[in-house]
Enzyme design. Structure first.
Site, short mmCIF file in Angstrom:
data_model
loop_
_atom_site.label_atom_id
_atom_site.label_comp_id
_atom_site.label_asym_id
_atom_site.label_seq_id
_atom_site.Cartn_x
_atom_site.Cartn_y
_atom_site.Cartn_z
N SER A 1 45.33 38.38 31.35
CA SER A 1 46.61 37.93 31.87
C SER A 1 46.48 36.48 32.34
CB SER A 1 47.08 38.88 32.98
OG SER A 1 48.46 38.67 33.25
N LEU A 2 46.86 36.16 33.56
CA LEU A 2 46.68 34.78 34.03
C LEU A 2 45.20 34.38 34.03
CD1 LEU A 2 48.07 32.23 35.21
CD2 LEU A 2 47.53 33.16 37.47
#
Length: 406
Positions: A231-232
């Site tokens: 994800s991030l």
């Protein structure tokens, strides 16, 4: 698949747990039952239904301990920790909701009770970092618990915690013969909930502190340390790898070269020119005001930006969020990444759009693996078929450490 929760945002939060079924998280039927208990309820009802499910598992786990059934107790405690982890996502935002903090503390307590009954046992570590201690756990390889092995450091994204990392990745790593390290950095899990520390763009400082500790761990081969970000974390891990020469491999799931890129695209939809959006620190206040109205009217955007992103970044306005996002870039450091790198691209994952261009710009040994909806792995971080993601990831890492990539 239809909604198990009547509220679309609740369904998004809860469906994350499907990926944890193969690694010991709650089963599909239990998640569906929680959805039925929530019904048309609000965020408080969502939280309460998850707490009730966790309580049932904890009570049964404690009964199993008293009856001398440690395997059952371990499974139930760990399952309860995953349920607690999902319980408070609707409560995100500053100031920290006391219900969130209470559930978080119980989540870690019950996770560690499960760890204590595991064989091999994950070990709690303390990673010193700028006057605080980052909570971390060393998860040994299942069949090589006492052997010197390669290490995978897993780094989270916006709203994941160490519990997410354990179920999503560390269990699979252990089964494949890798030691792993799961931790919460600034802006994540306990570092945010307990200490209020915001996310920071210079993730190389965070990973540097982790590697400083792990290269001296007696069971870690310091020449075979991989960094995996999801994800991030697909921004955070590459940013760290561009500055950390002790890393032997990088996995970005997906590769996110710049946090600001998506914000720029959104600003341009609201009338900003490409030139005006090129520096979000000076975006027209009228554009920002229009975007604020749209965000406030959309529950999903409101949670992701106003509740989650503001809190994680330590800001209180959309203008401040836009400004701080400019620092979250690795676009100017792609040539500094030297270790073999794997980039994942899931077909329907909006965060993966920049992955192919970043792949072309990399000068290190590199691999790109695409995941499709036909495989059930087309969504964000391949959560619909996380087993497939883990299998392909560790196949690639096996090849890297066998000298077949490079």
């Amino acid at each position: 698949m239809g909604l198990l929760f009547e509220d679309h945002l609740h369904d998004e939060f809860a469906s994350w747990l499907f990926a944890y079924i193969p690694s010991g998280g709650p089963d599909f039927g239990e998640i569906a039952a929680i959805g039925q208990a929530v019904g048309k309820g609000d965020d408080a009802a969502f939280h309460a239904a998850f707490l009730a499910a966790a309580d049932r598992n904890i009570a049964e786990g404690e009964a199993a301990e008293r009856a001398g059934r440690p395997d059952s107790a371990r499974e139930l405690h760990l399952r309860a920790s995953a349920i607690l982890d999902a319980s408070y996502h609707p409560l995100y935002g500053a100031p920290t909701d006391p219900r969130l903090l209470a559930a978080w503390r119980r989540q870690i307590e019950i996770m560690e009770r499960g760890f204590a009954l595991s064989d091999p046992q994950p070990q709690r570590l303390a990673i010193p970092f700028e006057g605080v201690v980052m909570p971390a756990w060393f998860v040994p390889a299942a069949a090589h618990a006492e052997a010197v092995r390669p290490l995978v450091i897993f780094t989270n994204g916006y709203d994941g915690t160490v519990t997410d990392l354990f179920f999503a990745s560390a269990v699979a790593a252990s089964r494949r013969g890798y030691h792993s390290l799961i931790f919460d950095g600034p802006g994540q899990g306990g570092m945010l909930y307990e200490h209020g520390l915001p996310l920071r763009p210079d993730w190389e400082t965070v990973i540097g502190a982790v590697v400083d500790v792990m290269v001296d761990h007696p069971l870690v081969d310091p020449t075979r340390i991989a960094l995996n970000g999801w994800s991030l974390g697909g921004y955070l891990a590459p940013r760290a790898a561009a500055c950390e020469p002790r890393l032997a491999a990088l996995i970005a799931d997906p590769f996110l070269p710049s946090v600001a890129t998506g914000v720029r695209a959104m600003a341009m939809k609201f009338g900003a020119t490409a030139e005006a959006a090129s520096d979000l620190r000076h975006l027209d206040p009228a554009i920002i005001a229009a975007m604020e109205s749209t965000i406030a009217a959309d529950p999903g955007l409101d949670w992701k930006i106003r509740k989650r992103a503001f809190w994680v970044h330590g800001v209180s306005s959309l203008a401040d969020y836009f400004a701080v996002s400019e620092a979250f870039t690795v676009e100017d450091r792609l040539h500094d990444i030297r270790c073999p790198t794997l980039i994942t691209v899931a077909e329907q994952d909006g965060l993966a759009k920049g992955g192919p261009a970043a792949y072309e710009a990399l000068t290190c040994p590199k691999t790109l693996i695409r995941f499709s909806s036909v495989e059930g792995a087309g969504g964000h971080c391949e959560m619909g078929n996380r087993s497939l993601l883990n299998r392909r990831t560790f196949d690639w890492l096996d090849d890297v450490f066998a000298g077949k990539v490079g």
